[in-house]
Design a protein around this motif. Structure first.
Motif, PDB file in Angstrom:
ATOM      1  N   VAL A   1      44.621  16.215  49.688  1.00 25.56           N
ATOM      2  CA  VAL A   1      44.462  16.970  50.781  1.00 25.56           C
ATOM      3  C   VAL A   1      45.335  16.243  52.032  1.00 25.56           C
ATOM      4  O   VAL A   1      46.366  16.510  52.645  1.00 25.56           O
ATOM      5  CB  VAL A   1      43.201  17.448  51.073  1.00 25.56           C
TER       6      VAL A   1
ATOM      7  N   SER B   1      42.546  27.136  44.390  1.00 25.28           N
ATOM      8  CA  SER B   1      41.437  26.355  44.848  1.00 25.28           C
ATOM      9  C   SER B   1      40.851  27.327  45.787  1.00 25.28           C
ATOM     10  O   SER B   1      41.266  28.139  46.377  1.00 25.28           O
ATOM     11  CB  SER B   1      42.098  25.167  45.585  1.00 25.28           C
ATOM     12  N   CYS B   2      39.436  27.092  46.168  1.00 30.11           N
ATOM     13  CA  CYS B   2      38.809  27.924  47.324  1.00 30.11           C
ATOM     14  C   CYS B   2      39.369  27.444  48.448  1.00 30.11           C
ATOM     15  O   CYS B   2      38.919  28.224  49.428  1.00 30.11           O
ATOM     16  CB  CYS B   2      37.301  27.317  47.213  1.00 30.11           C
ATOM     17  N   THR B   3      40.359  26.555  48.580  1.00 29.53           N
ATOM     18  CA  THR B   3      40.784  26.045  49.809  1.00 29.53           C
ATOM     19  C   THR B   3      41.605  27.177  50.353  1.00 29.53           C
ATOM     20  O   THR B   3      41.784  27.369  51.668  1.00 29.53           O
ATOM     21  CB  THR B   3      41.842  24.840  49.702  1.00 29.53           C
TER      22      THR B   3
ATOM     23  N   TYR C   1      48.840  21.070  51.080  1.00 32.87           N
ATOM     24  CA  TYR C   1      48.316  21.215  49.679  1.00 32.87           C
ATOM     25  C   TYR C   1      47.695  22.661  49.527  1.00 32.87           C
ATOM     26  O   TYR C   1      48.152  23.280  48.526  1.00 32.87           O
ATOM     27  CB  TYR C   1      47.134  20.160  49.516  1.00 32.87           C
TER      28      TYR C   1
ATOM     29  N   ASN D   1      34.080  23.068  43.914  1.00 36.13           N
ATOM     30  CA  ASN D   1      34.261  21.531  44.003  1.00 36.13           C
ATOM     31  C   ASN D   1      33.874  20.936  42.356  1.00 36.13           C
ATOM     32  O   ASN D   1      32.784  20.894  42.142  1.00 36.13           O
ATOM     33  CB  ASN D   1      33.434  20.851  44.838  1.00 36.13           C
TER      34      ASN D   1
ATOM     35  N   LEU E   1      33.686  13.042  47.204  1.00 37.36           N
ATOM     36  CA  LEU E   1      32.249  12.613  47.485  1.00 37.36           C
ATOM     37  C   LEU E   1      31.740  11.790  46.322  1.00 37.36           C
ATOM     38  O   LEU E   1      31.370  10.975  46.252  1.00 37.36           O
ATOM     39  CB  LEU E   1      31.453  13.879  47.850  1.00 37.36           C
TER      40      LEU E   1
ATOM     41  N   THR F   1      30.293   6.928  53.452  1.00 31.53           N
ATOM     42  CA  THR F   1      30.280   7.352  54.857  1.00 31.53           C
ATOM     43  C   THR F   1      29.821   8.921  54.675  1.00 31.53           C
ATOM     44  O   THR F   1      30.764   9.454  54.010  1.00 31.53           O
ATOM     45  CB  THR F   1      31.323   7.051  55.850  1.00 31.53           C
TER      46      THR F   1
ATOM     47  N   PHE G   1      30.250  12.152  56.162  1.00 32.15           N
ATOM     48  CA  PHE G   1      31.112  12.719  57.413  1.00 32.15           C
ATOM     49  C   PHE G   1      30.463  13.758  58.217  1.00 32.15           C
ATOM     50  O   PHE G   1      30.599  14.851  58.102  1.00 32.15           O
ATOM     51  CB  PHE G   1      32.475  13.413  56.801  1.00 32.15           C
TER      52      PHE G   1
ATOM     53  N   CYS H   1      27.624  19.101  55.361  1.00 31.21           N
ATOM     54  CA  CYS H   1      28.483  20.208  54.928  1.00 31.21           C
ATOM     55  C   CYS H   1      27.882  20.644  53.488  1.00 31.21           C
ATOM     56  O   CYS H   1      27.448  19.798  52.661  1.00 31.21           O
ATOM     57  CB  CYS H   1      29.913  19.763  54.712  1.00 31.21           C
TER      58      CYS H   1
ATOM     59  N   ARG I   1      28.930  22.503  49.930  1.00 29.96           N
ATOM     60  CA  ARG I   1      29.731  22.850  48.936  1.00 29.96           C
ATOM     61  C   ARG I   1      29.141  23.508  47.585  1.00 29.96           C
ATOM     62  O   ARG I   1      27.965  23.145  47.619  1.00 29.96           O
ATOM     63  CB  ARG I   1      30.483  21.709  48.490  1.00 29.96           C
TER      64      ARG I   1
ATOM     65  N   VAL J   1      25.553  17.612  51.596  1.00 27.07           N
ATOM     66  CA  VAL J   1      26.089  16.129  51.284  1.00 27.07           C
ATOM     67  C   VAL J   1      24.750  15.452  51.053  1.00 27.07           C
ATOM     68  O   VAL J   1      24.566  14.849  49.854  1.00 27.07           O
ATOM     69  CB  VAL J   1      26.736  15.647  52.281  1.00 27.07           C
TER      70      VAL J   1
ATOM     71  N   ARG K   1      34.842  14.482  59.541  1.00 27.45           N
ATOM     72  CA  ARG K   1      36.129  14.426  58.836  1.00 27.45           C
ATOM     73  C   ARG K   1      37.003  15.393  59.344  1.00 27.45           C
ATOM     74  O   ARG K   1      36.458  16.619  59.184  1.00 27.45           O
ATOM     75  CB  ARG K   1      36.149  14.445  57.444  1.00 27.45           C
TER      76      ARG K   1
ATOM     77  N   ASP L   1      37.573  19.331  57.838  1.00 26.83           N
ATOM     78  CA  ASP L   1      36.297  19.779  56.726  1.00 26.83           C
ATOM     79  C   ASP L   1      35.918  21.405  57.168  1.00 26.83           C
ATOM     80  O   ASP L   1      35.727  21.622  58.288  1.00 26.83           O
ATOM     81  CB  ASP L   1      35.189  18.803  56.827  1.00 26.83           C
TER      82      ASP L   1
HETATM   83  N1  UFG Z   1      32.067  13.680  52.034  1.00 22.89           N
HETATM   84  C1  UFG Z   1      31.775  12.488  52.750  1.00 22.89           C
HETATM   85  N2  UFG Z   1      31.886  11.186  52.680  1.00 22.89           N
HETATM   86  C2  UFG Z   1      32.983  11.022  51.622  1.00 22.89           C
HETATM   87  C3  UFG Z   1      33.530  12.173  51.006  1.00 22.89           C
HETATM   88  C4  UFG Z   1      33.172  13.261  51.144  1.00 22.89           C
HETATM   89  O1  UFG Z   1      30.665  12.814  53.490  1.00 22.89           O
HETATM   90  O2  UFG Z   1      33.240   9.803  51.368  1.00 22.89           O
HETATM   91  C5  UFG Z   1      31.853  15.110  52.371  1.00 22.89           C
HETATM   92  C6  UFG Z   1      32.840  15.914  52.893  1.00 22.89           C
HETATM   93  O3  UFG Z   1      32.853  15.601  54.214  1.00 22.89           O
HETATM   94  C7  UFG Z   1      32.531  17.044  52.389  1.00 22.89           C
HETATM   95  C8  UFG Z   1      31.777  17.002  51.156  1.00 22.89           C
HETATM   96  O4  UFG Z   1      31.424  15.648  51.052  1.00 22.89           O
HETATM   97  O5  UFG Z   1      31.368  17.920  53.136  1.00 22.89           O
HETATM   98  C9  UFG Z   1      32.933  17.101  49.848  1.00 22.89           C
HETATM   99  O6  UFG Z   1      34.049  16.492  50.043  1.00 22.89           O
HETATM  100  P1  UFG Z   1      35.051  16.515  48.944  1.00 22.89           P
HETATM  101  O7  UFG Z   1      36.097  15.480  49.633  1.00 22.89           O
HETATM  102  O8  UFG Z   1      34.746  15.927  47.807  1.00 22.89           O
HETATM  103  O9  UFG Z   1      35.562  17.757  48.651  1.00 22.89           O
HETATM  104  P2  UFG Z   1      36.322  18.864  49.629  1.00 22.89           P
HETATM  105  O10 UFG Z   1      35.367  20.194  49.687  1.00 22.89           O
HETATM  106  O11 UFG Z   1      36.595  18.469  50.960  1.00 22.89           O
HETATM  107  O12 UFG Z   1      37.638  19.139  48.989  1.00 22.89           O
HETATM  108  C10 UFG Z   1      37.698  19.922  47.750  1.00 22.89           C
HETATM  109  C11 UFG Z   1      38.883  19.503  46.871  1.00 22.89           C
HETATM  110  C12 UFG Z   1      40.128  19.840  47.562  1.00 22.89           C
HETATM  111  C13 UFG Z   1      40.144  21.374  47.953  1.00 22.89           C
HETATM  112  C14 UFG Z   1      38.824  21.618  48.769  1.00 22.89           C
HETATM  113  C15 UFG Z   1      38.812  22.875  48.864  1.00 22.89           C
HETATM  114  O13 UFG Z   1      38.942  18.168  46.645  1.00 22.89           O
HETATM  115  O14 UFG Z   1      41.129  19.897  46.546  1.00 22.89           O
HETATM  116  O15 UFG Z   1      37.703  21.363  48.191  1.00 22.89           O
HETATM  117  O16 UFG Z   1      37.981  23.078  49.980  1.00 22.89           O
HETATM  118  F1  UFG Z   1      41.333  21.596  48.665  1.00 22.89           F
END
Ligand code: UFG
Length: 341
Positions: free
Chosen positions: A90, A128-130, A153, A183, A204, A220, A222, A233, A235, A275, A298, A301
């Motif tokens: 992303v 993706s759910c994005t 993305y 996820n 994560l 960390t 976020f 958050c 997921r 988280v 972040r 998010d």
């Molecule tokens: N998080 C942290 N610390 C980190 C990494 C993530 O606290 O170091 C938190 C994020 O803030 C979020 C959760 O963990 O709340 C999940 O984060 P991810 O990065 O693992 O996943 P995302 O939901 O942000 O992203 C995923 C896919 C993307 C897609 C998106 C759709 O990786 O490809 O879902 O919502 F686009």
């Protein structure tokens, strides 16, 4: 009797490799198409080690229409295509938007064009759910509105869905599904295949396992001031093996259809976890304390998202069999196996 062949683009990647294993378990022969841009050759050996069958391998870039055509022309008995190959970071997509638009859209259009000309059918796409952004109502059904994408993305996924819809409208005999993943986490229970993030992980769970393995000092979190029960958050974390099995179910769903169709399905567990819940569950299954700190939010998010999976349960005749504990246990075993090798 010849086994049914399924093309799996990005078949050496994270979700692709697990799907190859489940396809073989279900009696199919995958033909992997991969350019190893973001995957490793040894994963193909590992698929063979797990299943006893070596998938065919075609090394070509999916944006190379004439290359694909030359290499696939001679193949007989292709029952479908599962298209995973794509750029998926992303954050990077905001730095290199044109690379993302070119790679993700050119590959999808090249494959659709080729499928039509070579007379294959049954196309399964990794979405993706994005595409839902921050949904107004939870859980998210497939009818929830598509929001403005948060990143290039996310926009490539929305654009590819539009391309597939138009393609199917113009080619009414074609059968196409888009699978909207929530996820994906975890690894195969053999610890022979799993996620291989390059550099510092963005996601994560690999960040957690690398921290526990001593490769990162701390995780960390976020933000802990969101409007959720513990402030972090939420997921919908789905085990990659359950997700892989959904792709086999999607291929079988398409094969069952008598007429052309375009359909979309959410693939998640239907449950949301915060988280902090993921961290606590990891600590429980790994039997250790994770070094983590609360940091700022972040940007971009989504606060809370989890799937309504009733449609996939019914039409794909598929349900998840594994839970968060299974996924975190398998992710941790995989991380430790990497350290040993
Ligand atoms: N998080 C942290 N610390 C980190 C990494 C993530 O606290 O170091 C938190 C994020 O803030 C979020 C959760 O963990 O709340 C999940 O984060 P991810 O990065 O693992 O996943 P995302 O939901 O942000 O992203 C995923 C896919 C993307 C897609 C998106 C759709 O990786 O490809 O879902 O919502 F686009």
């Amino acid at each position: 009797m010849d086994k049914k062949r399924i093309i799996v683009t990005g078949g050496a990647g994270y979700i692709g490799s697990h799907t190859c294993v489940e396809l073989i378990n279900a009696g199919y022969t995958p033909i992997i198409i991969d350019n190893f841009f973001n995957s490793e050759r040894f994963i193909v050996d590992r698929i063979e080690q797990i299943t006893g069958l070596r998938p065919d391998l075609i090394e070509v870039d999916c944006t190379d229409y004439s290359g694909l055509m030359t290499l696939l022309k001679g193949y007989k008995g292709i029952e479908g295509i599962i298209h995973f190959a794509a750029y998926k970071a992303v954050g990077e997509s905001t730095q290199k938007p044109v690379d993302y638009y070119y790679n993700n859209i050119a590959s999808t259009t090249a494959l659709l064009k080729l499928m039509n000309i070579l007379g294959f059918n049954n196309f399964v796409f990794s979405s993706s759910c994005t595409v839902y952004g921050q949904p107004d109502e939870l859980p998210v059904t497939e009818n929830s509105p598509i929001k403005t994408a948060e990143s290039p993305y996310g926009r490539t996924k929305q654009m590819c869905e539009d391309v597939m819809k138009d393609y199917q409208k113009a080619n009414q005999d074609q059968k196409v599904v888009s699978l909207r993943y929530f996820n994906p986490i975890g690894a195969h229970s053999s610890s022979l295949i799993g996620e291989l993030p390059r550099g510092v992980p963005n996601n994560l769970v690999p960040y957690i396992t690398q921290t526990a393995a001593g490769l990162r000092d701390h995780l960390t979190v976020f933000g802990d001031d969101y409007d959720t029960p513990d402030g972090t958050c939420i997921r919908d974390y789905i085990h990659v093996v359950d997700l892989a099995k959904a792709h086999v179910a999607a291929i079988e769903y398409l094969i069952r259809q008598k007429n052309g169709i375009y359909n979309v399905f959410n693939l998640g567990t239907g449950r949301g976890n915060s988280v902090l819940e993921v961290i606590r569950t990891f600590e429980e299954v790994a039997g250790l304390k994770l070094n983590y700190k609360i940091g700022p939010r972040r940007s971009g998010d989504i606060v809370k998202v989890y799937a309504d999976v009733a449609k996939a349960n019914k039409d794909l005749e598929w349900e998840t069999e594994l839970d968060l504990k299974d996924a975190l246990r398998d992710a941790w075993s995989w991380e430790r196996s990497l350290k040993e090798n």
